[in-house]
Design a protein around this motif. Structure first.
Motif, PDB file in Angstrom:
ATOM      1  N   SER A 134       0.820  -1.212   0.000  1.00 26.19           N
ATOM      2  CA  SER A 134       0.000   0.000   0.000  1.00 26.19           C
ATOM      3  C   SER A 134       0.852   1.260   0.000  1.00 26.19           C
ATOM      4  CB  SER A 134      -0.911   0.017   1.235  1.00 26.19           C
ATOM      5  OG  SER A 134      -1.865  -1.017   1.175  1.00 26.19           O
ATOM      6  N   LEU A 135       0.479   2.200  -0.885  1.00 30.49           N
ATOM      7  CA  LEU A 135       1.144   3.498  -0.961  1.00 30.49           C
ATOM      8  C   LEU A 135       0.088   4.599  -0.976  1.00 30.49           C
ATOM      9  CD1 LEU A 135       3.850   2.735  -3.689  1.00 30.49           C
ATOM     10  CD2 LEU A 135       4.174   2.813  -1.214  1.00 30.49           C
ATOM     11  N   SER A 136       0.502   5.826  -0.685  1.00 29.79           N
ATOM     12  CA  SER A 136      -0.412   6.974  -0.653  1.00 29.79           C
ATOM     13  C   SER A 136      -0.382   7.723  -1.976  1.00 29.79           C
ATOM     14  CB  SER A 136      -0.026   7.935   0.480  1.00 29.79           C
ATOM     15  OG  SER A 136      -0.143   7.312   1.728  1.00 29.79           O
ATOM     16  N   HIS A 137      -1.573   7.926  -2.537  1.00 28.68           N
ATOM     17  CA  HIS A 137      -1.722   8.714  -3.753  1.00 28.68           C
ATOM     18  C   HIS A 137      -3.120   9.307  -3.736  1.00 28.68           C
ATOM     19  CE1 HIS A 137      -0.652  10.201  -7.611  1.00 28.68           C
ATOM     20  NE2 HIS A 137      -1.467   9.419  -8.293  1.00 28.68           N
ATOM     21  N   SER A 138      -3.496  10.004  -4.783  1.00 26.10           N
ATOM     22  CA  SER A 138      -4.785  10.701  -4.792  1.00 26.10           C
ATOM     23  C   SER A 138      -5.961   9.779  -5.061  1.00 26.10           C
ATOM     24  CB  SER A 138      -4.756  11.813  -5.851  1.00 26.10           C
ATOM     25  OG  SER A 138      -4.491  11.270  -7.131  1.00 26.10           O
ATOM     26  N   VAL A 139      -5.709   8.525  -5.306  1.00 23.80           N
ATOM     27  CA  VAL A 139      -6.760   7.554  -5.567  1.00 23.80           C
ATOM     28  C   VAL A 139      -6.636   6.428  -4.541  1.00 23.80           C
ATOM     29  CG1 VAL A 139      -5.346   6.308  -7.249  1.00 23.80           C
ATOM     30  CG2 VAL A 139      -7.815   6.127  -7.367  1.00 23.80           C
ATOM     31  N   PRO A 140      -7.749   5.885  -4.043  1.00 25.98           N
ATOM     32  CA  PRO A 140      -7.669   4.829  -3.037  1.00 25.98           C
ATOM     33  C   PRO A 140      -7.080   3.538  -3.593  1.00 25.98           C
ATOM     34  CG  PRO A 140      -9.966   5.509  -3.419  1.00 25.98           C
ATOM     35  CD  PRO A 140      -9.121   6.265  -4.361  1.00 25.98           C
ATOM     36  N   ASP A 141      -6.641   2.692  -2.672  1.00 26.29           N
ATOM     37  CA  ASP A 141      -6.137   1.356  -3.028  1.00 26.29           C
ATOM     38  C   ASP A 141      -4.936   1.404  -3.959  1.00 26.29           C
ATOM     39  OD1 ASP A 141      -7.910   0.045  -1.453  1.00 26.29           O
ATOM     40  OD2 ASP A 141      -9.091  -0.857  -3.061  1.00 26.29           O
ATOM     41  N   THR A 142      -4.123   2.445  -3.845  1.00 25.78           N
ATOM     42  CA  THR A 142      -2.898   2.517  -4.644  1.00 25.78           C
ATOM     43  C   THR A 142      -1.859   1.553  -4.078  1.00 25.78           C
ATOM     44  OG1 THR A 142      -3.253   4.813  -5.307  1.00 25.78           O
ATOM     45  CG2 THR A 142      -0.995   4.018  -5.357  1.00 25.78           C
ATOM     46  N   VAL A 143      -1.183   0.853  -4.958  1.00 28.76           N
ATOM     47  CA  VAL A 143      -0.132  -0.064  -4.521  1.00 28.76           C
ATOM     48  C   VAL A 143       1.099   0.095  -5.391  1.00 28.76           C
ATOM     49  CG1 VAL A 143      -1.689  -1.809  -3.558  1.00 28.76           C
ATOM     50  CG2 VAL A 143      -1.049  -1.933  -5.971  1.00 28.76           C
ATOM     51  N   GLY A 144       2.248  -0.267  -4.825  1.00 28.69           N
ATOM     52  CA  GLY A 144       3.451  -0.518  -5.594  1.00 28.69           C
ATOM     53  C   GLY A 144       3.622  -2.020  -5.672  1.00 28.69           C
ATOM     54  N   TYR A 145       4.452  -2.492  -6.599  1.00 28.80           N
ATOM     55  CA  TYR A 145       4.611  -3.933  -6.778  1.00 28.80           C
ATOM     56  C   TYR A 145       6.067  -4.355  -6.580  1.00 28.80           C
ATOM     57  CZ  TYR A 145      -0.124  -4.252  -8.652  1.00 28.80           C
ATOM     58  OH  TYR A 145      -1.497  -4.210  -8.799  1.00 28.80           O
TER      59      TYR A 145
END
Length: 549
Positions: A134-145
């Motif tokens: 999980s990462l923080s961005h302007s859209v919910p449920d943002t992830v890095g891989y």
């Protein structure tokens, strides 16, 4: 022996069109599949996607396309490429897949290859695995891989910021990032958009105070132009509206669907009884949310300004707020929109981009990510080349050796063998595909060039009718123009051009035979030079030859 190749089909030295490929031996993992909005010079083009021939030719080896979040720059190309990649699965979190599924269904594209994932749950692919974080961005449920391989992890961040005030579903799991760093990361692929900005992005991305000031200063109708994917910013607007008694109207089915779904699933918190019907858009103190279409920024607002919309007409008492920053390349279009709104007499509020930032990682965000992940190699992605260079400087400040920073362009391959970087001159074919309406692939640079000529210099049509048997001229040549010169004021110019065209036709005509190719080329060359000498314009010249019995 283990061999890892990393390259981009889009997203380097540009904004948008993100598509990154990591190949581990025979397995291919694709991260993001985005579009890029066409700038003002791309006449008639709606948007641009990466050339994906490499994926089409190797789709049996693709383990999946992994989407970081629900923005068009990350997943906007999928509606165009999935029909050709029908064997490939697409992975994303619930919110991302919900938006993608809606877009695919509108285009009547099958959705049974979409896979919903949850952060921090491993996805196994035999020798390799994917771990979404999980990462923080302007859209919910943002992830890095995190792609785990036997030679170490490859971590692709997508877009992110660090902001401790952003809670679920926008929260970064710093503990997981630190854990990833302790496992051994071979390469970190981190975004570059704001690498040149000093400090952290937070709290400069917050706009709640300016929204509050607007709501209390302007009592009449207020229109907010937002990106439908910027859920965090929409939540900020809703938070301030809840302190008033105003009703909210959402314009556009796509935006309305996204917001309602986000509220139902607790991504957004707002009292739905405050929503009003579009038929009440003329009420004096309503708040109207307007979003852009996926393909054409500012299209909905432009329609309102031109008085084409059947529900909303701007007037002098309205206030228009641009709550989202302008997409790079669209500055000229945005300026025209601003001017047209000002001509109507509306109050115009534009959030300065240097003061109110989008949610992209600034220099301190990047250095914190590097410190947590501790990569051996660093690959700046997502941004113009100058942004990538700025990202390289950030990495050097954070302690990474310059020779371990990988500055590349689209198609250039980074190769690791048994965990060691080896020199590679391999280039994967990469290019742009222009999307014009429902047409993909047929709109190339030559078509765009023709449109530029037509828009700047117009067209000249030379028409002549021949006897089919003898090839003698029956009528013409006559010249018609559009967008070149006003014929009534340039009769001598047109007559002289018709005379030159006649000479070329006669020179290349023999009894019962005419060399059409020489006539066509001769007229284009001769008239092209003549028109330029006389007018300093280069119109497009077309020859139409008809034959009659």
């Amino acid at each position: 022996m283990s061999k890892i190749k990393i390259f981009s089909l889009g997203g380097l030295n540009e904004i948008g069109k993100n598509m990154y490929v990591v190949e581990v031996n025979k397995d291919i993992f694709v991260f993001d599949a985005g579009l890029k909005y066409a700038d003002d010079k791309m006449l008639g083009v709606d948007y641009i996607i990466p050339k994906y021939d490499y994926l089409k030719n190797n789709q049996d080896r693709i383990k999946g396309i992994f989407i970081t979040h629900g923005h068009n720059e990350q997943m906007g190309a999928l509606t165009d490429i999935l029909p050709d990649l029908n064997k490939v699965k697409v992975y994303g979190t619930q919110f991302t897949i919900d938006i993608l599924k809606r877009d695919l269904e509108e285009e009547k594209i099958k959705t049974d290859n979409l896979v919903v994932i949850k952060p921090h749950r491993n996805i196994n692919f035999k020798e390799n695995s994917i771990f979404p974080v999980s990462l923080s961005h302007s859209v919910p449920d943002t992830v890095g891989y995190v792609l785990n391989t036997q030679d170490g992890a490859i971590f692709y961040t997508g877009n992110f910021v660090f902001d401790p005030t952003m809670n679920y579903p926008f929260k970064t799991d710093i503990g997981k990032l630190a854990y990833i760093g302790k496992q051994g990361v071979l390469c970190l692929m981190a975004e570059s958009r704001y690498a040149s900005k000093i400090g952290y992005t937070s709290p400069q991305h917050r706009i709640n105070k300016v929204i509050s000031e607007v709501l209390y200063k302007y009592e009449k109708r207020i229109l907010f132009n937002v990106f439908d994917g910027q859920i965090y910013r929409i939540q900020e607007i809703f938070n301030e509206i809840m302190h008033t008694d105003r009703k909210v109207i959402i314009m556009g089915k796509r935006l309305e669907s996204i917001i309602n779904d986000a509220i139902d699933k607790n991504y957004i918190h707002f009292d739905k009884t405050r929503f009003s019907n579009i038929h009440n858009a003329k009420d004096e103190n309503v708040i109207i949310l307007i979003s852009d279409e996926r393909e054409k920024p500012f299209s909905n607002l432009d329609r309102i300004i031109k008085r084409y919309d059947k529900f909303i007409t701007l007037n002098e008492t309205d206030t228009v707020v641009f709550a989202s920053s302008v997409y790079p390349g669209m500055e000229k279009t945005a300026t025209k929109i601003y001017d047209n709104i000002s001509r109507i007499g509306c109050n115009l509020i534009i959030l300065p981009t240097d003061k109110y930032l989008a949610l992209h990682a600034s220099s301190e965000d990047l250095m914190l990510m590097i410190d947590l992940i501790k990569p051996k190699y660093y690959f700046p992605v997502i941004g113009e080349y100058r942004d990538q260079v700025a990202n390289m400087k950030v990495a050097k400040e954070a302690g990474i050796n310059e020779e371990n920073v990988l500055l590349k362009l689209n198609g250039q391959v980074v190769t690791f063998i048994d965990g060691k970087l080896v020199e590679s001159k391999e280039i994967i074919s990469s290019d742009d595909i222009f999307i014009d309406g429902k047409t993909a692939g047929d709109v190339g640079e030559l078509v765009i060039k023709d449109r530029e000529i037509l828009s700047e210099n117009g067209v000249v049509i030379v028409s002549v009718t021949l006897n089919k048997a003898t090839k003698q001229i029956v009528a013409g040549p006559e010249i018609y123009t559009r967008g070149f010169v006003f014929v009534k004021e340039n009769i001598d110019l047109i007559k002289e051009a018709e005379k030159k065209a006649l000479e070329i036709i006669n020179e290349n005509t023999k009894p019962n035979f005419i060399d059409f190719n020489k006539v066509r080329l001769g007229i284009r060359d001769t008239l092209g030079k003549y028109f330029y000498d006389e007018t300093e314009c280069k119109p497009m010249i077309l020859l139409v030859i008809g034959e009659v019995e």
